[in-house]
Design a protein around this motif. Structure first.
Motif, short mmCIF file in Angstrom:
data_model
loop_
_atom_site.label_atom_id
_atom_site.label_comp_id
_atom_site.label_asym_id
_atom_site.label_seq_id
_atom_site.Cartn_x
_atom_site.Cartn_y
_atom_site.Cartn_z
N GLN A 346 -31.02 -3.36 56.94
CA GLN A 346 -31.68 -2.19 57.79
C GLN A 346 -33.04 -2.71 58.17
OE1 GLN A 346 -29.94 1.40 55.89
NE2 GLN A 346 -29.55 1.91 57.85
N GLY A 347 -33.81 -2.88 57.17
CA GLY A 347 -35.41 -3.27 57.40
C GLY A 347 -35.29 -4.60 58.31
N GLN A 348 -34.46 -5.23 58.25
CA GLN A 348 -34.45 -6.58 59.04
C GLN A 348 -33.84 -6.52 60.31
OE1 GLN A 348 -31.99 -8.62 56.04
NE2 GLN A 348 -33.73 -9.93 55.34
N GLY A 349 -33.61 -5.09 60.75
CA GLY A 349 -33.03 -4.92 62.13
C GLY A 349 -31.71 -4.68 62.19
N ALA A 350 -30.88 -4.71 61.12
CA ALA A 350 -29.49 -4.55 61.44
C ALA A 350 -29.00 -3.09 61.63
CB ALA A 350 -28.77 -5.01 60.16
N VAL A 351 -27.84 -2.69 62.22
CA VAL A 351 -27.44 -1.54 62.39
C VAL A 351 -26.34 -1.30 61.70
CG1 VAL A 351 -26.55 0.05 64.38
CG2 VAL A 351 -28.43 -1.61 65.01
N ILE A 352 -26.06 -0.16 60.92
CA ILE A 352 -24.69 0.30 60.48
C ILE A 352 -24.15 1.13 61.38
CG2 ILE A 352 -23.68 1.57 58.47
CD1 ILE A 352 -26.28 0.95 56.77
N ARG A 353 -22.86 0.54 61.79
CA ARG A 353 -22.13 1.17 62.77
C ARG A 353 -21.08 2.29 62.04
NH1 ARG A 353 -22.27 -1.16 67.93
NH2 ARG A 353 -20.91 0.47 68.51
N PHE A 354 -20.90 2.25 61.01
CA PHE A 354 -20.37 3.32 60.18
C PHE A 354 -20.39 3.03 58.66
CE2 PHE A 354 -16.54 0.59 61.51
CZ PHE A 354 -15.96 0.32 60.30
N GLY A 355 -20.16 4.15 57.98
CA GLY A 355 -20.23 3.84 56.51
C GLY A 355 -21.69 4.03 56.16
N GLY A 356 -21.78 2.98 55.24
CA GLY A 356 -22.88 2.67 54.55
C GLY A 356 -23.62 3.43 53.46
N VAL A 357 -22.62 4.30 52.95
CA VAL A 357 -23.11 5.27 51.75
C VAL A 357 -21.92 5.17 50.72
CG1 VAL A 357 -24.55 6.46 53.38
CG2 VAL A 357 -22.09 7.24 52.90
N ALA A 358 -22.47 5.47 49.66
CA ALA A 358 -21.45 5.88 48.62
C ALA A 358 -20.79 7.17 48.62
CB ALA A 358 -22.38 5.98 47.23
N ALA A 359 -19.45 7.28 48.58
CA ALA A 359 -18.82 8.45 48.75
C ALA A 359 -19.04 9.71 47.76
CB ALA A 359 -17.24 8.26 48.72
N ASP A 360 -19.09 10.75 48.25
CA ASP A 360 -19.50 11.88 47.55
C ASP A 360 -18.30 12.50 46.87
OD1 ASP A 360 -20.84 14.00 46.50
OD2 ASP A 360 -20.77 15.31 48.46
N ARG A 361 -17.92 11.86 45.79
CA ARG A 361 -16.95 12.14 45.06
C ARG A 361 -16.80 11.45 43.73
NH1 ARG A 361 -11.55 10.34 47.53
NH2 ARG A 361 -10.91 10.60 45.29
N PRO A 362 -16.36 11.94 42.53
CA PRO A 362 -16.45 11.15 41.33
C PRO A 362 -16.08 9.65 41.32
CG PRO A 362 -15.64 13.46 41.00
CD PRO A 362 -15.70 13.04 42.56
N GLY A 363 -16.55 8.90 40.29
CA GLY A 363 -16.13 7.26 40.59
C GLY A 363 -17.03 6.56 41.07
N ASN A 364 -16.54 5.23 41.30
CA ASN A 364 -17.38 4.16 41.94
C ASN A 364 -16.93 3.75 43.48
OD1 ASN A 364 -18.52 4.00 39.40
ND2 ASN A 364 -16.88 2.38 38.87
N TYR A 365 -16.93 4.84 44.27
CA TYR A 365 -16.47 4.66 45.70
C TYR A 365 -17.57 4.25 46.61
CZ TYR A 365 -11.96 6.81 44.26
OH TYR A 365 -10.62 7.02 43.72
#
Length: 492
Positions: A346-365
């Protein structure tokens, strides 16, 4: 922890704890909680496994077994793998977080790999040479290369084991199989099937443990003749250095940043499905993940719309549930690496169209993520993240697409989506990668060789020639002359 399932080492036909009594706990990636414990091998345990493997090569029970009989043992192992595919798949899913739908199906298909190599066991032939000396009968035979160290990672471990164990046993070698210490449960359970199949004790030992106490002593052991390694490039460099101690013949199947090229005449639905399969299949935890999507500029926008539409139906959830499409990542470290890499992009100018975050739930999602890039230097196009992250970059010409595809130190997989047959042949030929899928992605078969170029490793697994990589050629000269050997000081 005392109530958790426990897995022992399988060495020389016996089940045991490690000699230094080291125990590790395996975490379920879906919960982040420990679910099982397993014994870890020490350097002494490695010595014991290698000694057994070396001994059995001179044991008539294995040494004198016919090639056909070895094949029958492999057929028996294949039947057992198929019979226990659900159980092994469930263990792999619980231990690594991969979807049960994939692990159980893949394990069932792995049985065909053992059947394939079982059929090849008695097809390895020598050659009578048309030698240029009329009083000599000269022929070649292929003999087992010896003791094999087979080292597999936690992802696709049943498949990656079959591509090593199958040809090694068919060739008559003995094997010390080192499972990843991250998620070894299915491999230690698989050892029970080797035992049930009837292989003589010592032919296959299954161990696990950390690098210092297990992997390093194994790969540098003086009695190892062949190393078959799947893993990351940095670990592979250590393996190659260790092999200098024993001059073991080494093959490496490493990571990748595989390109998927989508041309302006491609079927958009097919291309979108291919990109989703190559990036979100196996939750992105695949060495052939097509994480560099190169798309003709004229169709970039409609293709992104198709991907967004299809991705909206992706179900993130428990890997044991049949309706889950994307499960947890095997380790929390993978989630952190993805987050760091996305921030740099993102600092290089890329755009995240969807997602991009860890899921808000237990585990490594990690949520399935699409990154639209404007530069080939974008971090997500360079770093192997081992997670559900797709990056797309536009191109304008065929030559530009090929140059971008080859602008990587890796070279394992690649994909081409086009309805132009001439282009498919032309482009696939110019891509520097060991595998190229056209209008499909992530297809495997025991009949098709698998392996990479450059920093994706060397050597090939599967296919007819794989068994030859576990043999050495011996040349035998027999004099048919009626007279005794003449001048001993002149080379004949």
């Amino acid at each position: 922890m005392g109530n958790l399932p426990h897995f022992q080492l399988f060495i020389d036909g016996e089940w045991s704890e490690g000699s230094d009594a080291q125990i590790m706990t395996s975490e379920n990636p879906a919960t982040g909680q420990g679910w099982a414990t397993f014994a870890c091998a020490s350097a002494g345990d490695v010595d014991r496994a290698v000694a057994a493997a070396k001994r059995v090569l001179d044991d008539p029970a294995w040494r004198d077994m016919t090639q056909t009989a070895r094949g029958k043992l492999l057929y028996r192992l294949a039947d057992l793998v198929a019979e226990h595919a659900s159980r092994l798949g469930e263990l792999e899913t619980t231990d690594s977080g991969k979807l049960l739908a994939e692990t159980s199906a893949q394990t069932g298909y792995v049985a065909d790999y053992y059947r394939y190599f079982a059929g090849l066991a008695d097809k390895v032939e020598g050659t009578v040479l048309p030698i240029d000396k009329p009083d000599m009968h000269v022929f070649t035979t292929r003999e087992p290369i010896g003791v094999v160290a087979a080292i597999v990672p936690w992802n696709a471990q049943m498949f990656l084991t079959a591509t090593k164990l199958g040809p090694a046993l068919a060739a008559g070698c003995s094997v010390v199989l080192k499972a990843s210490e991250i998620a070894p449960a299915p491999m230690l359970e698989f050892a029970r099937l080797i035992e049930q199949a009837g292989f003589p004790p010592g032919v296959v030992s299954v161990i696990t443990g950390d690098a210092e106490n297990c992997a390093i002593p194994l790969t540098r052991h003086p009695d190892i003749d062949r190393i078959a390694f799947t893993g990351g490039p940095e670990t592979a460099r250590h393996v190659v250095r260790n092999s200098a101690e024993n001059f073991a013949v080494t093959s490496l199947e490493l990571g990748g940043k595989s390109p998927i090229l989508v041309f302006d005449d491609a079927d958009l639905d097919g291309a979108a499905n291919g990109l989703i399969a190559g990036n979100f299949g196996a939750s992105g935890q695949s060495c052939v993940a097509g994480t560099r999507g190169l798309v003709h500029r004229s169709i970039l926008k409609p293709l992104i719309e198709r991907i967004e539409q299809k991705a909206s139906a992706i179900r993130l959830g428990e890997p044991l549930q049949s309706d889950t499409h994307v499960g947890p990542l095997c380790t929390a470290a993978q989630v952190r690496k993805i987050e760091t890499t996305l921030a740099k992009a993102q600092g290089q100018g890329a755009v995240i169209r969807f997602g991009g975050v860890a899921a808000d739930r237990p585990g490594n999602y990690m949520t399935p993520t699409l990154v639209e890039c404007t530069s080939a230097d974008t971090e997500t196009l360079k770093v192997e993240m081992f997670g559900p992250v797709m990056s797309l970059l536009p191109f304008d010409t065929e030559d530009e697409a090929i140059a971008l595809a080859n602008s990587t130190p890796y070279g394992l997989g690649s994909g081409v989506f086009t309805q132009n047959l001439a282009r498919a042949h032309r482009v696939s030929k110019r891509i520097r990668a060991g595998i190229c899928w056209v209008n499909t992605y992530r297809a495997i078969s025991p009949i098709a060789p698998f392996g990479g170029f450059n920093q994706s490793g060397y050597g090939r697994e599967a296919g007819v020639e794989a068994i030859l990589d576990y043999t050495r050629t011996k040349t035998t000269w027999i004099s048919t002359a009626q007279e005794p050997m003449a001048n001993p000081f002149i080379m004949r």
